[in-house]
Motif scaffolding. Structure first.
Motif, PDB file in Angstrom:
ATOM      1  N   MET A   1      28.733  34.767  51.517  1.00  0.00           N
ATOM      2  CA  MET A   1      29.996  34.884  52.246  1.00  0.00           C
ATOM      3  C   MET A   1      31.155  34.933  51.258  1.00  0.00           C
ATOM      4  O   MET A   1      31.249  34.088  50.383  1.00  0.00           O
ATOM      5  N   GLU A   2      32.000  35.932  51.413  1.00  0.00           N
ATOM      6  CA  GLU A   2      33.202  36.032  50.577  1.00  0.00           C
ATOM      7  C   GLU A   2      34.427  35.941  51.476  1.00  0.00           C
ATOM      8  O   GLU A   2      34.424  36.486  52.593  1.00  0.00           O
ATOM      9  N   ILE A  20      28.064  34.805  58.933  1.00  0.00           N
ATOM     10  CA  ILE A  20      28.430  33.409  59.187  1.00  0.00           C
ATOM     11  C   ILE A  20      27.262  32.786  59.949  1.00  0.00           C
ATOM     12  O   ILE A  20      27.075  33.037  61.140  1.00  0.00           O
ATOM     13  N   ASP A  21      26.462  32.017  59.223  1.00  0.00           N
ATOM     14  CA  ASP A  21      25.318  31.346  59.821  1.00  0.00           C
ATOM     15  C   ASP A  21      25.378  29.862  59.478  1.00  0.00           C
ATOM     16  O   ASP A  21      26.405  29.377  58.971  1.00  0.00           O
ATOM     17  N   SER A  22      24.288  29.146  59.715  1.00  0.00           N
ATOM     18  CA  SER A  22      24.301  27.695  59.473  1.00  0.00           C
ATOM     19  C   SER A  22      24.471  27.348  58.003  1.00  0.00           C
ATOM     20  O   SER A  22      24.859  26.231  57.676  1.00  0.00           O
ATOM     21  N   SER A  23      24.165  28.285  57.118  1.00  0.00           N
ATOM     22  CA  SER A  23      24.302  27.979  55.690  1.00  0.00           C
ATOM     23  C   SER A  23      25.709  28.260  55.173  1.00  0.00           C
ATOM     24  O   SER A  23      26.074  27.775  54.114  1.00  0.00           O
ATOM     25  N   SER A  24      26.499  29.028  55.909  1.00  0.00           N
ATOM     26  CA  SER A  24      27.830  29.398  55.399  1.00  0.00           C
ATOM     27  C   SER A  24      28.980  28.928  56.288  1.00  0.00           C
ATOM     28  O   SER A  24      30.135  28.949  55.862  1.00  0.00           O
ATOM     29  N   ALA A  25      28.691  28.499  57.512  1.00  0.00           N
ATOM     30  CA  ALA A  25      29.769  28.195  58.468  1.00  0.00           C
ATOM     31  C   ALA A  25      30.688  27.079  57.971  1.00  0.00           C
ATOM     32  O   ALA A  25      31.910  27.147  58.135  1.00  0.00           O
ATOM     33  N   GLU A  26      30.107  26.068  57.342  1.00  0.00           N
ATOM     34  CA  GLU A  26      30.914  24.936  56.894  1.00  0.00           C
ATOM     35  C   GLU A  26      31.920  25.368  55.825  1.00  0.00           C
ATOM     36  O   GLU A  26      33.085  24.964  55.849  1.00  0.00           O
ATOM     37  N   GLU A  27      31.441  26.203  54.907  1.00  0.00           N
ATOM     38  CA  GLU A  27      32.321  26.706  53.845  1.00  0.00           C
ATOM     39  C   GLU A  27      33.477  27.523  54.450  1.00  0.00           C
ATOM     40  O   GLU A  27      34.637  27.395  54.043  1.00  0.00           O
ATOM     41  N   VAL A  28      33.151  28.334  55.441  1.00  0.00           N
ATOM     42  CA  VAL A  28      34.189  29.120  56.121  1.00  0.00           C
ATOM     43  C   VAL A  28      35.200  28.179  56.769  1.00  0.00           C
ATOM     44  O   VAL A  28      36.419  28.366  56.647  1.00  0.00           O
ATOM     45  N   GLY A  29      34.689  27.151  57.445  1.00  0.00           N
ATOM     46  CA  GLY A  29      35.571  26.202  58.121  1.00  0.00           C
ATOM     47  C   GLY A  29      36.506  25.497  57.152  1.00  0.00           C
ATOM     48  O   GLY A  29      37.701  25.350  57.425  1.00  0.00           O
ATOM     49  N   LYS A  30      35.967  25.075  56.019  1.00  0.00           N
ATOM     50  CA  LYS A  30      36.806  24.385  55.025  1.00  0.00           C
ATOM     51  C   LYS A  30      37.925  25.284  54.539  1.00  0.00           C
ATOM     52  O   LYS A  30      39.069  24.862  54.378  1.00  0.00           O
ATOM     53  N   ASN A  45      40.348  38.212  59.641  1.00  0.00           N
ATOM     54  CA  ASN A  45      39.899  39.606  59.761  1.00  0.00           C
ATOM     55  C   ASN A  45      38.376  39.621  59.601  1.00  0.00           C
ATOM     56  O   ASN A  45      37.845  39.299  58.542  1.00  0.00           O
ATOM     57  N   MET A  46      37.680  40.011  60.678  1.00  0.00           N
ATOM     58  CA  MET A  46      36.212  39.954  60.680  1.00  0.00           C
ATOM     59  C   MET A  46      35.577  41.337  60.575  1.00  0.00           C
ATOM     60  O   MET A  46      34.412  41.522  60.949  1.00  0.00           O
ATOM     61  N   ALA A  47      36.338  42.296  60.050  1.00  0.00           N
ATOM     62  CA  ALA A  47      35.817  43.671  59.951  1.00  0.00           C
ATOM     63  C   ALA A  47      34.513  43.743  59.168  1.00  0.00           C
ATOM     64  O   ALA A  47      33.640  44.562  59.468  1.00  0.00           O
ATOM     65  N   GLU A  48      34.388  42.906  58.153  1.00  0.00           N
ATOM     66  CA  GLU A  48      33.198  42.957  57.289  1.00  0.00           C
ATOM     67  C   GLU A  48      32.216  41.815  57.575  1.00  0.00           C
ATOM     68  O   GLU A  48      31.362  41.507  56.749  1.00  0.00           O
ATOM     69  N   VAL A  49      32.357  41.185  58.723  1.00  0.00           N
ATOM     70  CA  VAL A  49      31.373  40.173  59.126  1.00  0.00           C
ATOM     71  C   VAL A  49      30.335  40.868  59.999  1.00  0.00           C
ATOM     72  O   VAL A  49      30.643  41.330  61.099  1.00  0.00           O
ATOM     73  N   GLU A  50      29.105  40.938  59.492  1.00  0.00           N
ATOM     74  CA  GLU A  50      28.090  41.707  60.237  1.00  0.00           C
ATOM     75  C   GLU A  50      27.199  40.823  61.090  1.00  0.00           C
ATOM     76  O   GLU A  50      26.416  41.316  61.889  1.00  0.00           O
ATOM     77  N   SER A  54      25.441  30.908  66.266  1.00  0.00           N
ATOM     78  CA  SER A  54      26.094  29.848  67.032  1.00  0.00           C
ATOM     79  C   SER A  54      26.832  28.879  66.106  1.00  0.00           C
ATOM     80  O   SER A  54      27.824  28.273  66.503  1.00  0.00           O
ATOM     81  N   ALA A  55      26.353  28.751  64.867  1.00  0.00           N
ATOM     82  CA  ALA A  55      27.058  27.890  63.904  1.00  0.00           C
ATOM     83  C   ALA A  55      28.451  28.458  63.614  1.00  0.00           C
ATOM     84  O   ALA A  55      29.415  27.706  63.426  1.00  0.00           O
ATOM     85  N   GLY A  56      28.552  29.756  63.574  1.00  0.00           N
ATOM     86  CA  GLY A  56      29.848  30.414  63.371  1.00  0.00           C
ATOM     87  C   GLY A  56      30.753  30.242  64.577  1.00  0.00           C
ATOM     88  O   GLY A  56      31.960  29.993  64.433  1.00  0.00           O
ATOM     89  N   LEU A  57      30.182  30.374  65.764  1.00  0.00           N
ATOM     90  CA  LEU A  57      30.968  30.151  66.989  1.00  0.00           C
ATOM     91  C   LEU A  57      31.538  28.731  66.997  1.00  0.00           C
ATOM     92  O   LEU A  57      32.712  28.516  67.292  1.00  0.00           O
TER      93      LEU A  57
END
Lengths: 110, 151
Positions: A1-2, A20-30, A45-50, A54-57
């Motif tokens: 995730m960038e 954005i899955d269970s391994s990256s959601a926390e980093e995104v949130g921080k 901007n989620m254009a490049e989020v493929e 549910s962790a992302g939600l």
């Protein structure tokens, strides 16, 4: 995730790339939480989020709640259609201001 | 397509998604059906990792394999973790619940079960075997999506 950050027209724009899955959601949130403050506007901007699980939600919901607490404005743009469908059927889409493009969002937030 | 075996950790989720994405491509699923299959795999795998392995303090692997025929695509995830049947953890999820009171978690099993047509859980000796099935629908193939787009 960038996550790329840029300020445009007084709005903090965060451009997310990847999944954005269970391994990256926390980093995104921080990262998102770091930018939440009173009277600030943050555009995701989620254009490049493929992919968004549910962790992302969950993370987006927590971020929106935090934004409401501190008085920040959050918007989401450029959601890919299959992700938007999942957000819609789970009732999450309505929690956010959404825009088709980053420019549309800035025209409304800036 | 050959089975894969990965560590039962969150770092393995992307490998599982890539495998299932390749399965979907081999089966000729269109983007929407493919996304549903990948989402289901990610959510089931996440549950295995968090509940069957991490919560139970067990280290182990997840084996993933697929069976494709004219009617169905069956993806199976098998692990050596603690007993965990996803279908028993499907929560009541009112989708009209407002932001203030919405339960932030617990949506994974809802999404997984709603992304597939059938789900079968089996405890086989000391293993959990999660199989989810998508029935091929006429609108799931690339050819039909192209036909719809061309109209």
């Amino acid at each position: 995730m960038e996550i790329e950050t840029q300020e445009r027209d007084g709005v903090i724009v965060l451009r997310l790339t990847g999944s954005i899955d269970s391994s990256s959601a926390e980093e995104v949130g921080k990262t998102l939480d770091q930018h939440l403050a009173a009277n600030t506007s943050v555009l995701i901007n989620m254009a490049e989020v493929e992919f968004l699980s549910s962790a992302g939600l969950r993370q987006l919901l927590l971020t929106q709640r935090k934004a409401d607490e501190v008085g920040a404005t959050i918007a989401v743009s450029s959601i890919q259609k299959h992700i938007a469908e999942v957000m819609s059927v789970t009732g999450f889409l309505g929690f956010f201001q959404t825009f088709d493009t980053e420019d549309d969002a800035l025209a409304n937030l800036g | 397509m050959k089975a894969i075996r990965v560590q039962g950790t969150l770092d393995s989720l992307s490998t599982i998604r890539e495998y299932v994405q390749a399965v979907a491509a081999e089966a000729g699923l269109n983007e929407r059906a493919s996304y549903r299959l990948v989402l289901a795999a990610d959510e089931f795998a996440t549950n295995i990792i968090l509940h069957a392995y991490q919560e139970a303090g067990i280290d182990g692997e997840i084996e993933v394999w697929v069976q494709i025929d004219d009617q169905t695509i069956r993806v199976t995830l098998e692990d050596q973790g603690a007993y965990f049947d996803s279908s028993k953890h499907d929560v009541e999820t009112p989708i009209d619940e407002p932001l203030e009171t919405r339960q932030p978690g617990g949506w994974g099993i809802y999404l997984a079960l709603n992304s597939v047509d059938d789900y079968v859980y089996k405890r086989v000796k000391d293993r959990n075997r999660n199989t989810f099935i998508i029935h091929r629908h006429p609108t799931d193939s690339d050819a039909d999506e192209a036909a719809v787009t061309a109209k």
